[in-house]
Design an enzyme around this catalytic site. Sequence first.
Site, PDB file in Angstrom:
ATOM      1  CG  ASP A  92      -2.758  18.341  10.748  1.00 30.08           C
ATOM      2  OD1 ASP A  92      -3.730  17.783  10.205  1.00 30.08           O
ATOM      3  OD2 ASP A  92      -1.577  17.983  10.557  1.00 30.08           O
ATOM      4  CG  ASP A 148      -2.664  12.022  10.664  1.00 31.88           C
ATOM      5  OD1 ASP A 148      -2.836  11.320  11.679  1.00 31.88           O
ATOM      6  OD2 ASP A 148      -3.475  12.053   9.718  1.00 31.88           O
ATOM      7  CG  ASP A 180       2.532  17.888  10.003  1.00 31.22           C
ATOM      8  OD1 ASP A 180       3.169  17.187   9.196  1.00 31.22           O
ATOM      9  OD2 ASP A 180       1.292  17.866  10.068  1.00 31.22           O
TER      10      ASP A 180
END
Length: 221
Positions: A7, A9, A182
Site C-alpha cells: 500500500d 498512503d 496500514d
Amino acid sequence: MNLTLFDLDNTLLPIDSDYEWGQFLVRTGIVDAEEYRVANERFFEQYNDGTLDIFEFLHFVLRPLVKLDRAELDALHARYMTEVIAPNLRPAALDLVRRHRDAGDLCAIVTATNSFITRPIARAFGITELIATEFDEVDGRFTGEISVAPCFKDGKIARTEAWLAARGLDWSSFGNTTFYSDSANDLPLMQRVKQPVAVNPSGRLRDHALAEGWPVIELFR
C-alpha cells in the site's frame, strides 16, 4: 520468485497522498479553498473510519482534473512532488522496498489513490509496477469518468489478480506473497496473501493483526 505488494498512503509514505493533493490544490488556488477543504476533510475521515463511498470521492477528485490540460496538470504534479512528496520519502520505507527489490521479488504498489497522483511517487520508490484507481483519458485530458473498478477494499484483490493474469501469473506462481498496509480497508487483500504485514497500523488494523499474529512494524515515529 516472491510477490511483494505495498500500500502507499500511510504505509510507504507517512502521509495520505490523495488528501495532500487536495490540500495542495487549495494552497495553489486551483479549487475554492473553503468548499474543497471541508469536503476533503470529510472524505478523509470517512476513509479512516471505513465508511467512504469510493465513487462519490473519486468524482470529487476528478472535478478539478478535467478543467486542466495535461501540460498544466503535469506542471502542478511536478511542483507537488517537490513540495509535498520529496520531504516525505523516508529512509526506512525506501530501504524496505530496496530489500525486496534486491531479493528479486516482483514488487508492486497497490493503492486506491489514482494513478495520476501515484505513478510518479511509485517511480520515486523505484517501483515500476502500479495497481491503482484509473481515470478515463481522451487525447491526454481526463473525461471525468472512472475507467475500471476502483482499486479499493475487495477491488484491490480483483485488480491485482487481473494484473497477474495479464502477465500469465496467479497467486500460485510465487513461493511467498506479502502485502504491507496500514489500513483496515485493506483487510481483504491482506487476508489473501500468505504474509500480511501491518505497517504503522490504524487502531482497527493493529487489533486485528495482533489477534491474528501478523507482524506489526513501525516505519515512522
